[in-house]
Design a protein around this motif. Structure first.
Motif, PDB file in Angstrom:
ATOM      1  N   LEU A   1      -8.104  33.159 -78.209  1.00  0.00           N
ATOM      2  CA  LEU A   1      -6.886  33.991 -78.172  1.00  0.00           C
ATOM      3  C   LEU A   1      -6.756  34.756 -76.858  1.00  0.00           C
ATOM      4  CD1 LEU A   1      -6.491  35.596 -81.707  1.00  0.00           C
ATOM      5  CD2 LEU A   1      -5.053  33.890 -80.597  1.00  0.00           C
ATOM      6  N   ILE A   2      -7.871  35.259 -76.357  1.00  0.00           N
ATOM      7  CA  ILE A   2      -7.832  36.001 -75.092  1.00  0.00           C
ATOM      8  C   ILE A   2      -7.246  35.101 -74.003  1.00  0.00           C
ATOM      9  CG2 ILE A   2      -9.236  37.008 -73.253  1.00  0.00           C
ATOM     10  CD1 ILE A   2     -11.221  37.876 -75.520  1.00  0.00           C
ATOM     11  N   GLU A   3      -7.700  33.845 -73.979  1.00  0.00           N
ATOM     12  CA  GLU A   3      -7.195  32.926 -72.954  1.00  0.00           C
ATOM     13  C   GLU A   3      -5.775  32.499 -73.265  1.00  0.00           C
ATOM     14  OE1 GLU A   3      -9.994  29.902 -71.905  1.00  0.00           O
ATOM     15  OE2 GLU A   3     -11.612  31.376 -71.716  1.00  0.00           O
ATOM     16  N   HIS A   4      -5.494  32.314 -74.540  1.00  0.00           N
ATOM     17  CA  HIS A   4      -4.149  31.915 -74.955  1.00  0.00           C
ATOM     18  C   HIS A   4      -3.112  32.941 -74.486  1.00  0.00           C
ATOM     19  CE1 HIS A   4      -1.007  30.284 -77.479  1.00  0.00           C
ATOM     20  NE2 HIS A   4      -0.858  31.432 -78.085  1.00  0.00           N
ATOM     21  N   PHE A   5      -3.418  34.220 -74.678  1.00  0.00           N
ATOM     22  CA  PHE A   5      -2.483  35.284 -74.298  1.00  0.00           C
ATOM     23  C   PHE A   5      -2.735  35.776 -72.877  1.00  0.00           C
ATOM     24  CE2 PHE A   5      -2.548  36.064 -79.027  1.00  0.00           C
ATOM     25  CZ  PHE A   5      -1.225  35.680 -79.251  1.00  0.00           C
ATOM     26  N   ALA A   6      -3.737  35.247 -72.219  1.00  0.00           N
ATOM     27  CA  ALA A   6      -4.129  35.720 -70.891  1.00  0.00           C
ATOM     28  C   ALA A   6      -4.330  37.234 -70.905  1.00  0.00           C
ATOM     29  CB  ALA A   6      -3.096  35.324 -69.839  1.00  0.00           C
ATOM     30  N   GLY A   7      -4.796  37.762 -72.022  1.00  0.00           N
ATOM     31  CA  GLY A   7      -5.069  39.196 -72.113  1.00  0.00           C
ATOM     32  C   GLY A   7      -3.863  40.023 -72.549  1.00  0.00           C
ATOM     33  N   HIS A   8      -2.655  39.431 -72.473  1.00  0.00           N
ATOM     34  CA  HIS A   8      -1.446  40.141 -72.903  1.00  0.00           C
ATOM     35  C   HIS A   8      -1.227  39.917 -74.392  1.00  0.00           C
ATOM     36  CE1 HIS A   8       0.275  41.699 -69.199  1.00  0.00           C
ATOM     37  NE2 HIS A   8      -0.193  40.616 -68.599  1.00  0.00           N
ATOM     38  N   PHE A   9      -1.940  40.679 -75.202  1.00  0.00           N
ATOM     39  CA  PHE A   9      -1.844  40.487 -76.645  1.00  0.00           C
ATOM     40  C   PHE A   9      -0.511  40.977 -77.164  1.00  0.00           C
ATOM     41  CE2 PHE A   9      -6.404  41.147 -75.780  1.00  0.00           C
ATOM     42  CZ  PHE A   9      -6.848  39.909 -76.184  1.00  0.00           C
ATOM     43  N   PRO A  10      -0.039  40.351 -78.260  1.00  0.00           N
ATOM     44  CA  PRO A  10       1.133  40.917 -78.919  1.00  0.00           C
ATOM     45  C   PRO A  10       0.774  42.326 -79.411  1.00  0.00           C
ATOM     46  CG  PRO A  10       0.146  39.171 -80.257  1.00  0.00           C
ATOM     47  CD  PRO A  10      -0.554  39.166 -78.939  1.00  0.00           C
ATOM     48  N   THR A  11       1.772  43.160 -79.567  1.00  0.00           N
ATOM     49  CA  THR A  11       1.515  44.580 -79.814  1.00  0.00           C
ATOM     50  C   THR A  11       0.589  44.816 -81.005  1.00  0.00           C
ATOM     51  OG1 THR A  11       3.697  44.989 -78.919  1.00  0.00           O
ATOM     52  CG2 THR A  11       2.653  46.815 -80.043  1.00  0.00           C
TER      53      THR A  11
ATOM     54  N   LYS B   1     -14.088  36.717 -68.119  1.00  0.00           N
ATOM     55  CA  LYS B   1     -13.596  37.635 -67.082  1.00  0.00           C
ATOM     56  C   LYS B   1     -12.709  38.718 -67.708  1.00  0.00           C
ATOM     57  CE  LYS B   1     -10.393  37.008 -63.223  1.00  0.00           C
ATOM     58  NZ  LYS B   1     -10.673  38.057 -62.257  1.00  0.00           N
ATOM     59  N   LEU B   2     -11.748  38.275 -68.525  1.00  0.00           N
ATOM     60  CA  LEU B   2     -10.848  39.237 -69.153  1.00  0.00           C
ATOM     61  C   LEU B   2     -11.602  40.146 -70.118  1.00  0.00           C
ATOM     62  CD1 LEU B   2      -7.720  37.008 -69.798  1.00  0.00           C
ATOM     63  CD2 LEU B   2      -7.890  38.962 -68.266  1.00  0.00           C
ATOM     64  N   GLY B   3     -12.609  39.599 -70.776  1.00  0.00           N
ATOM     65  CA  GLY B   3     -13.392  40.382 -71.720  1.00  0.00           C
ATOM     66  C   GLY B   3     -14.043  41.571 -71.027  1.00  0.00           C
ATOM     67  N   LYS B   4     -14.444  41.360 -69.786  1.00  0.00           N
ATOM     68  CA  LYS B   4     -15.068  42.420 -69.008  1.00  0.00           C
ATOM     69  C   LYS B   4     -13.999  43.395 -68.516  1.00  0.00           C
ATOM     70  CE  LYS B   4     -18.732  41.014 -66.666  1.00  0.00           C
ATOM     71  NZ  LYS B   4     -19.449  40.284 -65.586  1.00  0.00           N
ATOM     72  N   GLU B   5     -12.931  42.833 -67.953  1.00  0.00           N
ATOM     73  CA  GLU B   5     -11.878  43.679 -67.388  1.00  0.00           C
ATOM     74  C   GLU B   5     -11.218  44.561 -68.439  1.00  0.00           C
ATOM     75  OE1 GLU B   5     -10.604  40.562 -63.839  1.00  0.00           O
ATOM     76  OE2 GLU B   5      -9.203  40.991 -65.471  1.00  0.00           O
ATOM     77  N   LEU B   6     -10.988  43.989 -69.617  1.00  0.00           N
ATOM     78  CA  LEU B   6     -10.290  44.740 -70.662  1.00  0.00           C
ATOM     79  C   LEU B   6     -11.280  45.416 -71.612  1.00  0.00           C
ATOM     80  CD1 LEU B   6      -7.487  42.128 -71.474  1.00  0.00           C
ATOM     81  CD2 LEU B   6      -7.379  44.056 -69.904  1.00  0.00           C
ATOM     82  N   LYS B   7     -12.547  45.330 -71.278  1.00  0.00           N
ATOM     83  CA  LYS B   7     -13.610  45.967 -72.076  1.00  0.00           C
ATOM     84  C   LYS B   7     -13.547  45.553 -73.539  1.00  0.00           C
ATOM     85  CE  LYS B   7     -14.090  49.988 -69.075  1.00  0.00           C
ATOM     86  NZ  LYS B   7     -12.919  49.750 -68.173  1.00  0.00           N
TER      87      LYS B   7
ATOM     88  N   GLY C   1     -26.241  34.991 -76.185  1.00  0.00           N
ATOM     89  CA  GLY C   1     -25.388  34.499 -77.254  1.00  0.00           C
ATOM     90  C   GLY C   1     -25.181  35.489 -78.381  1.00  0.00           C
ATOM     91  N   LEU C   2     -25.513  36.760 -78.147  1.00  0.00           N
ATOM     92  CA  LEU C   2     -25.318  37.768 -79.184  1.00  0.00           C
ATOM     93  C   LEU C   2     -24.272  38.755 -78.688  1.00  0.00           C
ATOM     94  CD1 LEU C   2     -29.079  38.246 -80.077  1.00  0.00           C
ATOM     95  CD2 LEU C   2     -27.366  36.911 -81.320  1.00  0.00           C
ATOM     96  N   ILE C   3     -23.181  38.836 -79.416  1.00  0.00           N
ATOM     97  CA  ILE C   3     -22.028  39.586 -78.930  1.00  0.00           C
ATOM     98  C   ILE C   3     -22.076  41.041 -79.363  1.00  0.00           C
ATOM     99  CG2 ILE C   3     -19.502  39.712 -78.915  1.00  0.00           C
ATOM    100  CD1 ILE C   3     -20.720  37.145 -77.688  1.00  0.00           C
ATOM    101  N   LEU C   4     -21.888  41.941 -78.399  1.00  0.00           N
ATOM    102  CA  LEU C   4     -21.689  43.352 -78.716  1.00  0.00           C
ATOM    103  C   LEU C   4     -20.187  43.594 -78.607  1.00  0.00           C
ATOM    104  CD1 LEU C   4     -24.591  44.829 -76.565  1.00  0.00           C
ATOM    105  CD2 LEU C   4     -24.616  44.261 -79.002  1.00  0.00           C
ATOM    106  N   TRP C   5     -19.580  43.925 -79.714  1.00  0.00           N
ATOM    107  CA  TRP C   5     -18.131  44.173 -79.704  1.00  0.00           C
ATOM    108  C   TRP C   5     -17.882  45.611 -79.311  1.00  0.00           C
ATOM    109  CZ3 TRP C   5     -14.438  40.433 -80.611  1.00  0.00           C
ATOM    110  CH2 TRP C   5     -14.912  39.213 -81.091  1.00  0.00           C
ATOM    111  N   THR C   6     -17.272  45.803 -78.156  1.00  0.00           N
ATOM    112  CA  THR C   6     -16.963  47.152 -77.698  1.00  0.00           C
ATOM    113  C   THR C   6     -15.692  47.624 -78.410  1.00  0.00           C
ATOM    114  OG1 THR C   6     -15.985  46.012 -75.826  1.00  0.00           O
ATOM    115  CG2 THR C   6     -18.144  46.965 -75.480  1.00  0.00           C
ATOM    116  N   PRO C   7     -15.363  48.921 -78.334  1.00  0.00           N
ATOM    117  CA  PRO C   7     -14.250  49.428 -79.153  1.00  0.00           C
ATOM    118  C   PRO C   7     -12.957  48.618 -79.040  1.00  0.00           C
ATOM    119  CG  PRO C   7     -15.450  51.262 -78.232  1.00  0.00           C
ATOM    120  CD  PRO C   7     -16.069  50.010 -77.641  1.00  0.00           C
ATOM    121  N   ASN C   8     -12.558  48.242 -77.829  1.00  0.00           N
ATOM    122  CA  ASN C   8     -11.312  47.475 -77.694  1.00  0.00           C
ATOM    123  C   ASN C   8     -11.378  46.131 -78.405  1.00  0.00           C
ATOM    124  OD1 ASN C   8     -10.087  49.458 -76.242  1.00  0.00           O
ATOM    125  ND2 ASN C   8     -10.358  48.473 -74.244  1.00  0.00           N
TER     126      ASN C   8
END
Length: 670
Positions: free
Chosen positions: A558-568, A223-229, A240-247
């Motif tokens: 990590l996305i779930e660990h930080f709930a999308g709020h990554f360290p700077t 969910k966060l992967g979509k929201e935060l692009k 099962g093949l990941i496209l890594w978008t710029p973010n």
RNA sequence: GCUGUUGUAGCUCAGUGGUAGAGCACGUCCUUGGUAAGGACGAGGUCGAGGGUUCAAAUCCCUCCAACAGCUCCA
């Protein structure tokens, strides 16, 4: 995927022991906690309810589990979630009836008679419908052990207990899902329906449980992967093949930079290798054709393909010819391994063999070839080769999951080649590196699993002295970490002991990330050697290690660990400048240029929105720093700082802000 | 792979056989504002794909694809 590259042989021996052999003793069962007891009773109540609705149901197993319970059964009607309401209503009735759970010890003969008549696991005798699973379970009870059953109302079940006293206790229950399962967890046995439920002592706890689930859903990396692009999975590209978008690419790149820095400090050499390799390479390593089912199909060489098409071969024939190996290679492999590791059935005459390429399912053969590309002296050892190596594995479609289970992924892989005396120090080095990485990422909820050999088993290769030494090294290394670790005999790879890092995520799921494995087998298969101080040839020992499993899984966790709020330092967008009106556009441009020049990932929002809306959007995008710029700031030459989690931090000078944030990024602060 | 559920606009979703909808996002314009949503207008769809039933299908049936939950698996 977290096992970097355990070489094959003897896969059948590595299979997990079926559940049935792990029978709990009656004493162990009696130790059920209160909540498990309650849930176990709920399983019986659910069975009772299902029988009232569908009397033909045949029940198998109904244990309590973490967060709830389930019961496996077989019957004509297929349960769907639409049936839950009906079953729950019946369960409520049974709870109101306040049925007593009564224990009864019975003889084996009585038990069998009851099962034959359909009485066991039923509400009454069911002529012509014997309780097949119960009969099987009775046969599995060792001679001499007390056979017991529990009765609530009309329902009698083969059951060691324990239970609550009365069904009235089981009030706060909710059925959660239905799925297919196999009898005894064995794919070859009967397919059963499994209904899951959860139960708590109070209504409040039950509600809190569902609130927790909702919270967990909000952090779901998909969910966060979509929201935060952060990433995208496209049907046309493939499952099962990941496209890594710029973010997401920024996140991944930052992690990779961090790990690379640590690797350099620890004396690793980074290498690059291609995504494919010749089939012959994997035949030597032993990965092909034994793991064919979990690999992408081989790529046949054009000339060979033309030849076999000319001969009129079908696809099956082509694949068979790719899968075979020569008698010579078989002989070599068996000699090197010192035992029969390749059976005769895969041997084909040389002129029928085809060659081709494989998408690499692991990096080790490539790294081995780098090691072996020049003569090695003991003075060079240990040789530590690291690569962010992308590998491809054919995971079953039902197993794919966001970033955590994929078909193409990049391991932070490394292979160490060392002398036997160096194994202990190198294992220790690997572990301390994992620890540094996990600590920097703030992931402290993890445990360590040391897989040792089962001394009684013959499945492990190599000599016992080597094993003892390697196991001691692993055990000692794990002990220095200062985190809980368990020793699990029988859990070693067949070629050497291993240490796994298991991270607990916010939902309580465990993910195996890092792994360190000592390997005595591949050096033999590839006939690796180095010249020792005695001027004689010696066999190096290999250590496989992936700190974090894969970049994909790590990012997911990590996305779930930080709930999308990554360290700077990890945030794709670190600073967003928000202007209050057009009057400060020029000032904002200037600040923007300064931050950019300082190397920060900064964006500028000069839209016509009001400041409230701009802040809201930045919050939703989880940008750590917002700089609010209005006429006040322009006049004073400062910036108003707002942090996504800490709120309004007041006005500072631009120099002050820059110094703070760049230091935060440089030091990789949490 | 197995069982079940789902698939409608970029996103979240409504729409039970009769002319494709909402909110958000997007575009243009108005508004120039002070710490989580200012306003108007506009554009955007082969209703996952293919077949069938029907005068008529997003809607009913079949097959396939994909996602989700669980099972099995994870060198």
């Amino acid at each position: 995927m977290s096992e970097p590259c355990t070489p094959p042989i003897l896969r059948q021996n590595a299979r997990p022991i079926p559940m049935s052999t792990e029978r709990k003793t009656l004493d162990q069962r009696a130790q059920m906690s209160d909540i498990e007891r309650l849930r176990h009773s709920c399983a019986h109540i659910m069975a009772t309810a299902i029988l009232r609705l569908w009397p033909d149901a045949q029940f198998a197993y109904g244990p309590p589990i973490e967060n709830g319970f389930y019961y496996d059964f077989q019957m004509q009607h297929r349960i769907t979630p639409d049936d839950f309401e009906k079953i729950e209503a019946e369960m409520k009735k049974i709870s109101k009836e306040n049925q007593k759970f009564e224990w009864k010890g019975i003889s084996r003969e009585e038990a069998k008679a009851m099962a034959e008549s359909g009485r066991l696991g039923g509400l009454s005798e069911r002529p012509g419908n014997p309780s097949i699973f119960k009969l099987d379970l009775i046969d599995k009870i060792p001679e001499g052990e007390q056979i017991s059953c529990f009765q609530n109302g009309d329902f009698i079940d083969l059951c060691a207990g324990p239970h609550v006293g009365y069904s009235g206790k089981c009030k706060h229950v909710k059925l959660t899902s239905v799925s297919a399962s196999f009898y005894m967890g064995d794919e070859t046995k009967a397919s059963l329906q499994r209904v899951y439920g959860t139960a708590f002592e109070s209504k409040e706890e039950l509600e809190a449980h569902f609130v927790r689930l909702e919270e967990a859903k909000k952090r779901d990396h998909r969910k966060l992967g979509k929201e935060l692009k952060l990433f995208h999975i496209d049907e046309d590209v493939g499952q099962g093949l990941i496209l890594w978008t710029p973010n997401g690419a920024i996140l991944r790149q930052e992690l990779q930079n961090f790990i690379s820095e640590e690797l350099r400090k620890q004396g690793y050499s980074q290498v690059f290798t291609p995504h494919i390799g010749k089939l012959a390479l994997y035949k030597t390593s032993g990965h092909f054709p034994y793991y064919k089912d979990s690999q992408f199909a081989a790529i046949v060489e054009n000339d060979d393909l033309a030849k076999v098409i000319h001969e009129g071969c079908g696809c099956g024939e082509v694949m068979a010819r790719l899968g075979g190996i020569s008698a010579k290679l078989r002989q070599q492999l068996n000699d090197r391994a010192g035992k029969e590791v390749v059976s005769e059935e895969n041997v084909l005459p040389d002129d029928q063999l085809l060659d081709g390429f494989m998408l690499k399912p692991m990096n080790c053969p490539h790294h081995i070839k780098i090691f072996d590309s020049q003569p090695r002296s003991y003075r060079e050892l240990p040789v530590r080769l690291a690569e962010f190596g992308t590998v491809y594995r054919w995971e079953q479609s039902g197993e794919l999951n966001g970033l955590t289970r994929v078909r193409g992924f990049t391991q932070d892989d490394a292979h160490l080649f060392c002398t036997e005396d160096q194994v202990a120090a190198e294992v220790l080095g690997c572990l301390s590196l994992v620890k540094i990485v996990l600590n920097t990422l703030g992931m402290t909820d993890y445990r360590v699993r040391v897989g040792l050999r089962d001394p009684d088993s013959s499945k492990f290769t190599g000599n016992p002295e080597q094993w003892d030494k390697a196991e001691d090294a692993c055990r000692a290394a794990a002990a220095t970490l200062g985190v809980p670790f368990t020793e699990e005999p029988g859990e070693a790879a067949f070629y050497g002991p291993k240490i796994d890092f298991v991270i607990k995520d916010v939902i309580g799921r465990e993910w195996q990330l890092g792994t360190v494995q000592v390997d005595y087998v591949l050096p033999v298969r590839f006939d690796l050697s180095y010249i020792g101080s005695d001027n004689k040839s010696h066999r190096p020992v290999m250590i496989h290690r992936a700190h974090l499993g894969s970049m994909e899984r790590l990012c997911g966790v990590l996305i779930e660990h930080f709930a999308g709020h990554f360290p700077t330092w990890l945030a794709p967008e670190q600073v967003r400048i928000l202007t209050i009106s057009e009057k400060v556009d020029a000032f904002a441009d200037e600040i923007f240029a300064q931050l950019k020049a300082a190397g920060l990932r900064v964006t500028l929002n000069q839209d016509a929105d009001k400041i409230g809306a701009k802040i809201r959007n930045a919050q939703l995008d989880k940008v750590p720093y917002m700089l609010v710029l209005g006429e006040k700031e322009a006049a004073a030459g400062g910036v108003s700082v707002r942090h996504a989690k800490r709120g309004d931090l007041g006005v500072r000078s631009i120099a002050e802000f820059l110094a703070e944030v760049t230091a935060e990024v440089r030091e990789r602060k949490m």
